[in-house]
Design an enzyme around this catalytic site. Structure first.
Site, mmCIF file in Angstrom:
data_model
loop_
_atom_site.group_PDB
_atom_site.id
_atom_site.type_symbol
_atom_site.label_atom_id
_atom_site.label_comp_id
_atom_site.label_asym_id
_atom_site.label_seq_id
_atom_site.Cartn_x
_atom_site.Cartn_y
_atom_site.Cartn_z
ATOM 1 N N GLU A 153 3.756 -6.443 4.057
ATOM 2 C CA GLU A 153 3.420 -5.840 5.349
ATOM 3 C C GLU A 153 4.535 -6.208 6.317
ATOM 4 O O GLU A 153 5.158 -7.258 6.164
ATOM 5 C CB GLU A 153 2.087 -6.366 5.893
ATOM 6 C CG GLU A 153 0.858 -5.752 5.275
ATOM 7 C CD GLU A 153 0.620 -4.305 5.701
ATOM 8 O OE1 GLU A 153 0.992 -3.909 6.826
ATOM 9 O OE2 GLU A 153 0.042 -3.564 4.890
ATOM 10 N N ASP A 164 -0.124 4.380 1.094
ATOM 11 C CA ASP A 164 -0.416 5.381 2.120
ATOM 12 C C ASP A 164 0.242 5.021 3.443
ATOM 13 O O ASP A 164 0.584 3.866 3.697
ATOM 14 C CB ASP A 164 -1.923 5.554 2.302
ATOM 15 C CG ASP A 164 -2.645 4.276 2.739
ATOM 16 O OD1 ASP A 164 -2.213 3.178 2.316
ATOM 17 O OD2 ASP A 164 -3.634 4.377 3.478
ATOM 18 N N GLU A 176 -5.074 1.966 2.259
ATOM 19 C CA GLU A 176 -5.062 0.766 3.097
ATOM 20 C C GLU A 176 -5.272 1.113 4.559
ATOM 21 O O GLU A 176 -5.928 0.381 5.286
ATOM 22 C CB GLU A 176 -3.731 0.017 2.924
ATOM 23 C CG GLU A 176 -3.687 -1.342 3.581
ATOM 24 C CD GLU A 176 -3.215 -1.343 5.030
ATOM 25 O OE1 GLU A 176 -3.335 -2.387 5.688
ATOM 26 O OE2 GLU A 176 -2.742 -0.296 5.532
ATOM 27 N N GLU A 177 -4.725 2.253 4.976
ATOM 28 C CA GLU A 177 -4.753 2.621 6.397
ATOM 29 C C GLU A 177 -6.139 3.048 6.873
ATOM 30 O O GLU A 177 -6.338 3.270 8.055
ATOM 31 C CB GLU A 177 -3.747 3.742 6.677
ATOM 32 C CG GLU A 177 -2.297 3.364 6.430
ATOM 33 C CD GLU A 177 -1.744 2.336 7.407
ATOM 34 O OE1 GLU A 177 -2.451 1.927 8.353
ATOM 35 O OE2 GLU A 177 -0.590 1.928 7.226
ATOM 36 N N ASP A 215 6.077 0.410 7.551
ATOM 37 C CA ASP A 215 4.730 0.114 7.057
ATOM 38 C C ASP A 215 4.287 1.204 6.096
ATOM 39 O O ASP A 215 3.777 2.224 6.519
ATOM 40 C CB ASP A 215 3.786 0.005 8.258
ATOM 41 C CG ASP A 215 2.379 -0.402 7.877
ATOM 42 O OD1 ASP A 215 2.139 -0.796 6.736
ATOM 43 O OD2 ASP A 215 1.503 -0.306 8.764
ATOM 44 N N HIS A 220 0.846 -1.197 0.000
ATOM 45 C CA HIS A 220 0.000 0.000 0.000
ATOM 46 C C HIS A 220 0.877 1.240 0.000
ATOM 47 O O HIS A 220 1.972 1.247 0.550
ATOM 48 C CB HIS A 220 -1.003 -0.010 1.153
ATOM 49 C CG HIS A 220 -0.419 -0.032 2.521
ATOM 50 N ND1 HIS A 220 -0.073 1.116 3.190
ATOM 51 C CD2 HIS A 220 -0.154 -1.063 3.360
ATOM 52 C CE1 HIS A 220 0.384 0.793 4.389
ATOM 53 N NE2 HIS A 220 0.351 -0.531 4.511
#
Length: 192
Positions: free
Chosen positions: A175, A89, A151-152, A117, A87
Protein backbone atom coordinates in the site's frame (compact mmCIF):
# COMPACT_ATOMS: atom_id res chain seq x y z
CA UNK A 1 22.72 -2.00 -24.18
CA UNK A 2 21.02 -3.32 -21.03
CA UNK A 3 18.11 -1.37 -19.55
CA UNK A 4 18.56 0.20 -16.13
CA UNK A 5 16.52 -1.02 -13.16
CA UNK A 6 14.65 2.30 -13.27
CA UNK A 7 13.69 1.82 -16.93
CA UNK A 8 12.50 -1.73 -16.24
CA UNK A 9 10.42 -0.50 -13.28
CA UNK A 10 8.83 2.30 -15.30
CA UNK A 11 8.00 -0.10 -18.13
CA UNK A 12 6.37 -2.61 -15.80
CA UNK A 13 4.41 0.04 -13.90
CA UNK A 14 3.27 1.58 -17.18
CA UNK A 15 2.06 -1.81 -18.37
CA UNK A 16 0.07 -2.30 -15.15
CA UNK A 17 -1.47 1.21 -15.29
CA UNK A 18 -2.46 0.78 -18.95
CA UNK A 19 -4.50 -2.25 -17.88
CA UNK A 20 -7.68 -0.77 -16.32
CA UNK A 21 -8.99 -2.64 -13.28
CA UNK A 22 -11.62 -0.36 -11.79
CA UNK A 23 -13.67 -1.71 -8.90
CA UNK A 24 -17.25 -2.04 -10.21
CA UNK A 25 -18.92 -1.23 -6.85
CA UNK A 26 -21.62 1.34 -7.31
CA UNK A 27 -21.64 1.19 -11.10
CA UNK A 28 -21.04 -2.31 -12.35
CA UNK A 29 -24.61 -3.64 -12.25
CA UNK A 30 -25.43 -7.35 -12.05
CA UNK A 31 -23.22 -10.06 -13.53
CA UNK A 32 -19.56 -10.00 -14.44
CA UNK A 33 -18.01 -6.53 -14.76
CA UNK A 34 -17.36 -5.05 -18.20
CA UNK A 35 -14.34 -2.87 -19.15
CA UNK A 36 -12.95 -0.74 -17.63
CA UNK A 37 -14.58 -2.35 -14.59
CA UNK A 38 -13.27 -5.47 -12.89
CA UNK A 39 -9.85 -6.93 -12.38
CA UNK A 40 -9.96 -9.72 -15.02
CA UNK A 41 -7.64 -8.08 -17.57
CA UNK A 42 -5.03 -7.35 -14.91
CA UNK A 43 -5.37 -10.87 -13.51
CA UNK A 44 -4.79 -12.23 -17.05
CA UNK A 45 -1.69 -10.04 -17.45
CA UNK A 46 -0.26 -11.09 -14.08
CA UNK A 47 -0.99 -14.80 -14.66
CA UNK A 48 0.84 -14.77 -18.00
CA UNK A 49 3.79 -12.81 -16.61
CA UNK A 50 4.22 -14.98 -13.51
CA UNK A 51 3.83 -18.30 -15.34
CA UNK A 52 6.69 -17.07 -17.53
CA UNK A 53 8.73 -16.66 -14.34
CA UNK A 54 8.08 -20.28 -13.36
CA UNK A 55 5.22 -19.73 -10.88
CA UNK A 56 2.41 -22.14 -10.23
CA UNK A 57 -0.58 -19.83 -10.77
CA UNK A 58 -4.02 -20.31 -9.29
CA UNK A 59 -7.08 -18.14 -9.85
CA UNK A 60 -9.84 -18.24 -7.24
CA UNK A 61 -13.21 -16.74 -8.09
CA UNK A 62 -14.54 -14.44 -5.38
CA UNK A 63 -17.64 -13.24 -7.28
CA UNK A 64 -18.70 -13.44 -10.95
CA UNK A 65 -15.82 -12.21 -13.10
CA UNK A 66 -13.68 -11.27 -10.09
CA UNK A 67 -10.78 -13.40 -8.93
CA UNK A 68 -7.87 -13.51 -6.56
CA UNK A 69 -4.60 -14.52 -8.19
CA UNK A 70 -2.10 -16.64 -6.26
CA UNK A 71 1.36 -17.32 -7.69
CA UNK A 72 3.71 -19.71 -5.89
CA UNK A 73 7.37 -20.62 -6.19
CA UNK A 74 8.11 -23.66 -4.03
CA UNK A 75 11.11 -23.23 -1.78
CA UNK A 76 13.64 -25.71 -0.49
CA UNK A 77 11.90 -25.54 2.89
CA UNK A 78 8.18 -25.77 2.14
CA UNK A 79 7.22 -25.55 5.81
CA UNK A 80 7.85 -21.78 5.69
CA UNK A 81 6.30 -19.27 3.31
CA UNK A 82 6.46 -15.57 2.57
CA UNK A 83 3.64 -13.70 0.82
CA UNK A 84 3.72 -10.37 -0.98
CA UNK A 85 0.17 -9.11 -1.49
CA UNK A 86 -1.33 -6.22 -3.41
CA UNK A 87 -4.87 -5.51 -4.51
CA UNK A 88 -5.69 -5.54 -8.19
CA UNK A 89 -8.61 -3.07 -8.22
CA UNK A 90 -8.50 0.71 -8.39
CA UNK A 91 -11.03 3.42 -7.70
CA UNK A 92 -12.64 5.02 -10.78
CA UNK A 93 -10.88 7.97 -12.35
CA UNK A 94 -12.19 11.42 -11.51
CA UNK A 95 -14.70 12.76 -14.06
CA UNK A 96 -12.89 14.55 -16.84
CA UNK A 97 -9.50 12.91 -16.11
CA UNK A 98 -7.42 13.13 -19.28
CA UNK A 99 -6.49 9.57 -20.36
CA UNK A 100 -6.31 8.01 -16.88
CA UNK A 101 -4.78 4.79 -18.27
CA UNK A 102 -1.97 6.28 -20.36
CA UNK A 103 0.89 5.63 -17.96
CA UNK A 104 2.44 8.86 -19.21
CA UNK A 105 5.82 9.82 -17.76
CA UNK A 106 6.39 13.52 -17.06
CA UNK A 107 9.20 15.06 -15.03
CA UNK A 108 10.35 11.63 -13.84
CA UNK A 109 6.90 10.54 -12.60
CA UNK A 110 4.48 8.04 -14.07
CA UNK A 111 0.83 9.13 -14.09
CA UNK A 112 -2.34 7.09 -14.34
CA UNK A 113 -5.11 5.43 -12.36
CA UNK A 114 -3.60 3.11 -9.78
CA UNK A 115 0.02 4.25 -10.28
CA UNK A 116 0.27 4.80 -6.53
CA UNK A 117 -2.57 2.65 -5.14
CA UNK A 118 -1.83 -0.15 -5.74
CA UNK A 119 0.05 -0.78 -8.96
CA UNK A 120 3.19 1.04 -7.79
CA UNK A 121 3.68 -1.29 -4.81
CA UNK A 122 2.68 -4.19 -7.07
CA UNK A 123 5.43 -3.35 -9.58
CA UNK A 124 7.97 -3.02 -6.76
CA UNK A 125 7.02 -6.43 -5.35
CA UNK A 126 7.09 -8.09 -8.76
CA UNK A 127 10.55 -6.69 -9.48
CA UNK A 128 11.72 -7.81 -6.04
CA UNK A 129 10.50 -11.33 -6.80
CA UNK A 130 12.20 -11.26 -10.21
CA UNK A 131 15.50 -10.17 -8.61
CA UNK A 132 15.22 -12.88 -5.93
CA UNK A 133 14.54 -15.57 -8.55
CA UNK A 134 17.43 -14.35 -10.70
CA UNK A 135 19.74 -14.65 -7.68
CA UNK A 136 18.34 -17.99 -6.48
CA UNK A 137 15.94 -19.82 -8.85
CA UNK A 138 14.73 -22.10 -6.03
CA UNK A 139 14.06 -19.83 -3.06
CA UNK A 140 14.99 -20.94 0.47
CA UNK A 141 11.30 -20.90 1.49
CA UNK A 142 8.06 -20.90 -0.52
CA UNK A 143 7.39 -17.52 -2.06
CA UNK A 144 3.88 -16.23 -2.85
CA UNK A 145 2.65 -13.26 -4.84
CA UNK A 146 -1.06 -12.63 -4.27
CA UNK A 147 -3.28 -10.10 -6.03
CA UNK A 148 -6.64 -9.77 -4.30
CA UNK A 149 -9.76 -8.28 -5.85
CA UNK A 150 -12.27 -5.87 -4.36
CA UNK A 151 -10.03 -4.09 -1.83
CA UNK A 152 -11.48 -0.68 -2.67
CA UNK A 153 -15.00 -1.76 -1.68
CA UNK A 154 -14.80 -3.91 1.43
CA UNK A 155 -11.74 -6.13 0.92
CA UNK A 156 -13.81 -9.02 -0.46
CA UNK A 157 -10.76 -10.68 -2.02
CA UNK A 158 -8.73 -10.61 1.18
CA UNK A 159 -11.71 -11.89 3.15
CA UNK A 160 -12.16 -14.77 0.68
CA UNK A 161 -8.45 -15.59 0.88
CA UNK A 162 -8.63 -15.88 4.65
CA UNK A 163 -11.90 -17.86 4.50
CA UNK A 164 -10.12 -20.33 2.17
CA UNK A 165 -7.61 -20.95 4.98
CA UNK A 166 -4.62 -19.31 3.27
CA UNK A 167 -2.00 -18.66 5.97
CA UNK A 168 1.56 -17.74 5.00
CA UNK A 169 4.27 -17.71 7.65
CA UNK A 170 4.94 -14.01 7.01
CA UNK A 171 3.52 -11.35 4.71
CA UNK A 172 4.04 -7.88 3.34
CA UNK A 173 1.00 -5.98 2.07
CA UNK A 174 1.67 -3.35 -0.57
CA UNK A 175 0.00 0.00 0.00
CA UNK A 176 1.27 3.54 -0.52
CA UNK A 177 2.82 4.58 2.80
CA UNK A 178 5.32 7.25 1.69
CA UNK A 179 8.06 4.61 2.08
CA UNK A 180 7.34 4.11 5.79
CA UNK A 181 7.13 0.53 7.03
CA UNK A 182 3.95 -0.04 9.03
CA UNK A 183 3.41 -2.98 11.35
CA UNK A 184 -0.36 -3.15 10.90
CA UNK A 185 -2.94 -2.60 8.22
CA UNK A 186 -6.32 -0.95 8.25
CA UNK A 187 -9.22 -2.67 9.86
CA UNK A 188 -12.72 -1.85 10.93
CA UNK A 189 -14.53 -1.55 14.25
CA UNK A 190 -18.32 -1.54 14.30
CA UNK A 191 -19.94 -0.14 17.43
CA UNK A 192 -23.57 -0.54 18.48
Amino acid sequence: MRESAHEVAVQLLGRLVRCPSVNPAGGGGDGPPVPPYGEARLTDLLADLLRGWGAVVERREVSPGRENLLARWDGRDRSLSFMMECHSDTVPPAPGSPDPYSGAVRDGRLYGRGACDDKGPMAAMLLGIRAALDAEPVPPITLWFVATCDEESGAGGARALMADGFRPTAAVVGEPTQLRVLLAHKGAARWR
